[in-house]
Design an enzyme around this catalytic site. Structure first.
Site, mmCIF file in Angstrom:
data_model
loop_
_atom_site.group_PDB
_atom_site.id
_atom_site.type_symbol
_atom_site.label_atom_id
_atom_site.label_comp_id
_atom_site.label_asym_id
_atom_site.label_seq_id
_atom_site.Cartn_x
_atom_site.Cartn_y
_atom_site.Cartn_z
ATOM 1 N N GLY A 66 0.850 -1.181 0.000
ATOM 2 C CA GLY A 66 0.000 0.000 0.000
ATOM 3 C C GLY A 66 0.884 1.228 0.000
ATOM 4 O O GLY A 66 2.047 1.166 0.419
ATOM 5 N N GLN A 97 3.061 10.023 1.314
ATOM 6 C CA GLN A 97 4.364 9.345 1.410
ATOM 7 C C GLN A 97 5.316 9.724 0.278
ATOM 8 O O GLN A 97 6.511 9.436 0.356
ATOM 9 C CB GLN A 97 4.175 7.824 1.434
ATOM 10 C CG GLN A 97 3.522 7.344 2.725
ATOM 11 C CD GLN A 97 3.427 5.830 2.734
ATOM 12 O OE1 GLN A 97 2.505 5.267 2.189
ATOM 13 N NE2 GLN A 97 4.399 5.163 3.336
ATOM 14 N N CYS A 103 6.244 -0.049 7.257
ATOM 15 C CA CYS A 103 5.850 1.139 6.497
ATOM 16 C C CYS A 103 7.028 1.611 5.659
ATOM 17 O O CYS A 103 8.159 1.660 6.148
ATOM 18 C CB CYS A 103 5.421 2.240 7.474
ATOM 19 S SG CYS A 103 4.858 3.731 6.648
ATOM 20 N N LEU A 104 6.743 1.969 4.407
ATOM 21 C CA LEU A 104 7.813 2.442 3.524
ATOM 22 C C LEU A 104 8.439 3.735 4.056
ATOM 23 O O LEU A 104 9.583 4.028 3.738
ATOM 24 C CB LEU A 104 7.268 2.673 2.108
ATOM 25 C CG LEU A 104 6.649 1.447 1.421
ATOM 26 C CD1 LEU A 104 6.115 1.818 0.042
ATOM 27 C CD2 LEU A 104 7.647 0.300 1.330
ATOM 28 N N HIS A 130 -4.094 1.209 8.133
ATOM 29 C CA HIS A 130 -2.722 1.738 8.057
ATOM 30 C C HIS A 130 -2.616 2.810 6.960
ATOM 31 O O HIS A 130 -2.090 3.899 7.194
ATOM 32 C CB HIS A 130 -1.738 0.585 7.796
ATOM 33 C CG HIS A 130 -0.318 1.016 7.618
ATOM 34 N ND1 HIS A 130 0.691 0.632 8.473
ATOM 35 C CD2 HIS A 130 0.279 1.816 6.687
ATOM 36 C CE1 HIS A 130 1.831 1.178 8.082
ATOM 37 N NE2 HIS A 130 1.612 1.895 6.991
ATOM 38 N N GLU A 131 -3.153 2.493 5.768
ATOM 39 C CA GLU A 131 -3.050 3.448 4.647
ATOM 40 C C GLU A 131 -3.891 4.690 4.906
ATOM 41 O O GLU A 131 -3.448 5.806 4.642
ATOM 42 C CB GLU A 131 -3.466 2.792 3.323
ATOM 43 C CG GLU A 131 -2.521 1.716 2.827
ATOM 44 C CD GLU A 131 -1.058 2.112 2.856
ATOM 45 O OE1 GLU A 131 -0.730 3.278 2.550
ATOM 46 O OE2 GLU A 131 -0.234 1.260 3.209
ATOM 47 N N HIS A 163 -2.373 7.392 7.021
ATOM 48 C CA HIS A 163 -1.449 8.326 6.345
ATOM 49 C C HIS A 163 -2.186 9.574 5.840
ATOM 50 O O HIS A 163 -1.595 10.648 5.761
ATOM 51 C CB HIS A 163 -0.785 7.651 5.142
ATOM 52 C CG HIS A 163 0.370 6.759 5.513
ATOM 53 N ND1 HIS A 163 1.467 7.211 6.204
ATOM 54 C CD2 HIS A 163 0.592 5.438 5.280
ATOM 55 C CE1 HIS A 163 2.319 6.204 6.373
ATOM 56 N NE2 HIS A 163 1.810 5.118 5.835
#
Ligand code: ZN
Length: 182
Positions: A49, A54, A103-104, A145-146, A149
């Site tokens: 995701g 991000q 997480c990225l 989670h997404e 953001h």
């Protein structure tokens, strides 16, 4: 189309509430390119995701796609590419479930986070059409989670103890040694 640079925890853009998109904006060529670039970035980084903040763009849009072959997330099964714009979330089951999240924007780390196990997401798709989905189990965590953001939150905010925050390679080592003991 190209992979973009992923910004990391500490960058203030990750803490902003992302701006809702207008219908006109969603249907624009600029957004088509952004979606393609987000997909390229997610694939290049091996994520399941990614949210526009991000890559430093504070707009309410994120992508989820889980490929069967993703080695980082063994809990996940195939899930088709889904583009989520201006989402609203409703909790359908408040019982909590925990997963080790990554997480990225927080490279090398994993944190154990408990979240509601069933949620409904109402959103617009890439054609600006209203959609609604119900996500359960691991997928409910991926969505939450997404969406976090887009509301200026990062999973580490939801880790209850610093003991539940680990380097990924240590976590994998621990899980392997636990497995061999049982
Ligand atoms: Zn993330």
């Amino acid at each position: 189309m190209s992979a973009l640079k992923v910004i990391k925890m500490g960058n203030p853009i990750l803490r902003q509430i992302a701006k809702e998109m207008t219908i006109e904006e969603i249907l624009s060529e600029e957004t088509k390119k952004l979606i393609a670039d987000l997909l390229d970035t997610m694939k290049a980084e091996g994520g399941i995701g990614i949210a526009a903040p991000q890559v430093g763009i504070s707009k309410s849009i994120c992508l989820i796609q889980i490929e069967e072959s993703n080695p980082r997330y063994k809990e996940a099964s195939n899930y088709p590419l889904t583009i989520i714009i201006n989402p609203k979330i409703t909790i359908l089951d408040e019982n909590l479930q925990g997963f080790w999240e990554g997480c990225l924007s927080v490279p090398h780390l994993r944190g154990f986070v408990e979240r509601p196990r069933k949620v409904q997401i109402d959103y617009l798709d890439e054609n600006a059409r209203p959609q609604s989905i119900v996500a359960e189990d691991f997928l409910a965590t991926v969505y939450q989670h997404e969406l976090d953001h887009l509301f200026g939150k990062i999973y580490v905010d939801r880790v209850k103890s610093l003991e539940l925050l680990m380097y990924q390679d240590e976590l994998i080592q621990l899980q392997e040694s636990n497995k061999s003991q049982t």
